[in-house]
Design a protein around this motif. Structure first.
Motif, PDB file in Angstrom:
ATOM      1  N   TYR A  61      48.770  46.451  46.006  1.00 17.64           N
ATOM      2  CA  TYR A  61      49.667  45.584  46.181  1.00 17.64           C
ATOM      3  C   TYR A  61      48.637  44.597  47.542  1.00 17.64           C
ATOM      4  CZ  TYR A  61      52.963  42.309  48.199  1.00 17.64           C
ATOM      5  OH  TYR A  61      53.004  41.053  48.759  1.00 17.64           O
ATOM      6  N   ILE A  62      48.354  45.645  48.023  1.00 18.48           N
ATOM      7  CA  ILE A  62      47.555  45.642  49.915  1.00 18.48           C
ATOM      8  C   ILE A  62      46.649  44.600  49.435  1.00 18.48           C
ATOM      9  CG2 ILE A  62      46.537  46.686  51.563  1.00 18.48           C
ATOM     10  CD1 ILE A  62      49.100  48.414  51.208  1.00 18.48           C
ATOM     11  N   LEU A  63      45.693  45.565  48.337  1.00 15.16           N
ATOM     12  CA  LEU A  63      44.779  45.042  48.222  1.00 15.16           C
ATOM     13  C   LEU A  63      44.030  43.091  47.588  1.00 15.16           C
ATOM     14  CD1 LEU A  63      41.919  47.997  45.846  1.00 15.16           C
ATOM     15  CD2 LEU A  63      42.475  46.843  48.533  1.00 15.16           C
ATOM     16  N   THR A  64      45.408  42.823  46.822  1.00 13.97           N
ATOM     17  CA  THR A  64      45.509  41.727  46.393  1.00 13.97           C
ATOM     18  C   THR A  64      45.517  40.531  47.759  1.00 13.97           C
ATOM     19  OG1 THR A  64      47.751  41.318  46.076  1.00 13.97           O
ATOM     20  CG2 THR A  64      46.575  42.099  44.261  1.00 13.97           C
ATOM     21  N   PHE A  65      45.413  40.749  49.075  1.00 16.04           N
ATOM     22  CA  PHE A  65      45.345  40.171  50.173  1.00 16.04           C
ATOM     23  C   PHE A  65      44.293  40.425  50.143  1.00 16.04           C
ATOM     24  CE2 PHE A  65      49.929  41.546  50.454  1.00 16.04           C
ATOM     25  CZ  PHE A  65      50.653  40.539  50.710  1.00 16.04           C
ATOM     26  N   PHE A  66      43.157  40.751  49.874  1.00 14.26           N
ATOM     27  CA  PHE A  66      41.459  40.295  50.360  1.00 14.26           C
ATOM     28  C   PHE A  66      41.287  39.765  49.096  1.00 14.26           C
ATOM     29  CE2 PHE A  66      43.212  44.526  52.160  1.00 14.26           C
ATOM     30  CZ  PHE A  66      42.868  43.967  53.648  1.00 14.26           C
ATOM     31  N   SER A  67      40.997  38.395  49.597  1.00 15.52           N
ATOM     32  CA  SER A  67      40.346  37.910  47.989  1.00 15.52           C
ATOM     33  C   SER A  67      38.889  38.260  47.525  1.00 15.52           C
ATOM     34  CB  SER A  67      39.984  36.411  49.026  1.00 15.52           C
ATOM     35  OG  SER A  67      39.475  36.231  49.770  1.00 15.52           O
ATOM     36  N   VAL A  68      37.680  38.913  48.258  1.00 13.91           N
ATOM     37  CA  VAL A  68      36.923  39.240  47.783  1.00 13.91           C
ATOM     38  C   VAL A  68      36.625  40.143  46.570  1.00 13.91           C
ATOM     39  CG1 VAL A  68      35.409  42.142  48.450  1.00 13.91           C
ATOM     40  CG2 VAL A  68      35.206  39.259  49.793  1.00 13.91           C
ATOM     41  N   LEU A  69      37.863  40.826  46.296  1.00 15.71           N
ATOM     42  CA  LEU A  69      38.241  41.858  45.942  1.00 15.71           C
ATOM     43  C   LEU A  69      39.083  41.144  44.280  1.00 15.71           C
ATOM     44  CD1 LEU A  69      40.365  44.995  46.829  1.00 15.71           C
ATOM     45  CD2 LEU A  69      38.179  45.020  47.018  1.00 15.71           C
ATOM     46  N   ASP A  70      39.592  39.629  44.385  1.00 16.12           N
ATOM     47  CA  ASP A  70      39.283  38.436  43.304  1.00 16.12           C
ATOM     48  C   ASP A  70      38.018  38.618  42.702  1.00 16.12           C
ATOM     49  OD1 ASP A  70      40.955  37.377  41.598  1.00 16.12           O
ATOM     50  OD2 ASP A  70      40.815  35.947  42.702  1.00 16.12           O
ATOM     51  N   VAL A  71      37.770  39.616  41.203  1.00 13.30           N
ATOM     52  CA  VAL A  71      36.578  38.627  41.289  1.00 13.30           C
ATOM     53  C   VAL A  71      36.330  38.221  39.396  1.00 13.30           C
ATOM     54  CG1 VAL A  71      34.526  40.710  39.391  1.00 13.30           C
ATOM     55  CG2 VAL A  71      35.689  41.009  41.340  1.00 13.30           C
ATOM     56  N   PRO A  72      36.037  37.572  39.925  1.00 16.64           N
ATOM     57  CA  PRO A  72      35.909  36.534  38.382  1.00 16.64           C
ATOM     58  C   PRO A  72      35.566  37.308  36.711  1.00 16.64           C
ATOM     59  CG  PRO A  72      34.173  35.699  39.484  1.00 16.64           C
ATOM     60  CD  PRO A  72      35.141  36.787  40.333  1.00 16.64           C
ATOM     61  N   VAL A  73      36.845  37.539  36.056  1.00 15.03           N
ATOM     62  CA  VAL A  73      36.846  37.860  34.709  1.00 15.03           C
ATOM     63  C   VAL A  73      37.208  37.678  34.145  1.00 15.03           C
ATOM     64  CG1 VAL A  73      35.906  40.241  35.535  1.00 15.03           C
ATOM     65  CG2 VAL A  73      38.119  40.195  35.089  1.00 15.03           C
ATOM     66  N   PHE A  74      37.339  37.627  32.374  1.00 14.02           N
ATOM     67  CA  PHE A  74      37.809  37.637  31.069  1.00 14.02           C
ATOM     68  C   PHE A  74      38.876  38.182  31.155  1.00 14.02           C
ATOM     69  CE2 PHE A  74      37.963  36.294  26.779  1.00 14.02           C
ATOM     70  CZ  PHE A  74      38.849  35.576  26.577  1.00 14.02           C
ATOM     71  N   TRP A  75      40.227  38.509  31.193  1.00 15.44           N
ATOM     72  CA  TRP A  75      41.063  39.406  31.758  1.00 15.44           C
ATOM     73  C   TRP A  75      41.552  39.598  30.216  1.00 15.44           C
ATOM     74  CZ3 TRP A  75      45.418  38.783  29.426  1.00 15.44           C
ATOM     75  CH2 TRP A  75      46.127  37.623  29.492  1.00 15.44           C
ATOM     76  N   PRO A  76      41.193  39.640  29.351  1.00 21.01           N
ATOM     77  CA  PRO A  76      42.031  39.153  27.957  1.00 21.01           C
ATOM     78  C   PRO A  76      40.614  40.868  27.194  1.00 21.01           C
ATOM     79  CG  PRO A  76      42.182  37.284  27.987  1.00 21.01           C
ATOM     80  CD  PRO A  76      41.210  37.846  28.890  1.00 21.01           C
ATOM     81  N   ILE A  77      39.360  40.691  27.711  1.00 18.46           N
ATOM     82  CA  ILE A  77      38.632  41.762  26.867  1.00 18.46           C
ATOM     83  C   ILE A  77      38.940  43.350  27.824  1.00 18.46           C
ATOM     84  CG2 ILE A  77      35.828  42.893  27.281  1.00 18.46           C
ATOM     85  CD1 ILE A  77      36.670  40.778  25.301  1.00 18.46           C
TER      86      ILE A  77
END
Length: 192
Positions: free
Chosen positions: A127-143
């Motif tokens: 939950y804490i990591l979701t506040f760091f935009s650097v960790l929001d790597v764009p991926v195709f989540w269904p894969i």
């Protein structure tokens, strides 16, 4: 060199606060230990908050995938015996593999309290990591989801086959409980 030695007194209040916090945290952990249902309900609330956060920001799928892999690892540790007959040469303290073997109780590699604590900590860290935009790597989540489901299925299949091979059940399902006298204490007999 006037600055040397000046850090000692400044660190003393921090270390005292840290020690006091650690003692209080340990106290509350020990108080919550016997309350299994309440602990797991609290973890469910923390997990729901995390899921709502990921759903709301529509991202952090790599963090969620890493969390899922970690939770799968914890689950396997929870379901595994402390002494695995497949991996270690035992000195008599192993799971019974034949009907003539003596019964030995199932001891988990990862006890329930540590399992709960690790899961709760993992959800809080994620939950804490979701506040760091650097960790929001764009991926195709269904894969990622499909890959995790396949990994989960293969890992649990291997664990279930291990349970069948060594004849152990890691749960208390069907365990006989002794609750004392079945009849009331008023002195009435079962024939009345």
């Amino acid at each position: 060199m006037e600055g040397t030695g000046g850090d000692g007194p400044a660190m003393a209040p921090f270390s005292k606060w840290r020690k006091d916090f650690s003692v209080a945290f340990q106290y509350y952990l020990e108080r919550f230990t016997p309350h299994t249902l309440q602990r797991w309900l609290g973890t469910l609330v923390v997990a729901l908050i995390y899921v709502l956060r990921v759903y709301y920001v529509r991202g952090f799928y790599v963090v969620s995938y890493a969390l899922g892999i970690y939770l799968l690892n914890l689950l396997i540790g929870f379901l595994s015996p402390k002494i695995d007959p497949e991996l270690e040469a035992t000195d008599g303290a192993s799971l019974p593999t034949k009907d003539s073997d003596e019964f030995k109780p199932f001891i988990r590699r990862l006890p329930e309290f540590r399992f709960w604590y690790s899961i709760t900590k993992a959800f809080i860290v994620a939950y804490i990591l979701t506040f760091f935009s650097v960790l929001d790597v764009p991926v195709f989540w269904p894969i990622l989801l499909c890959y995790w489901i396949v990994l989960f299925a293969l890992t649990t299949k291997r664990q279930i086959l291990h349970m069948i091979r060594y004849k152990y059940i890691p749960f208390d399902i069907g365990k006989q409980r002794y609750g004392g006298n079945k009849f009331s204490r008023s002195g009435s007999s079962p024939r009345d």
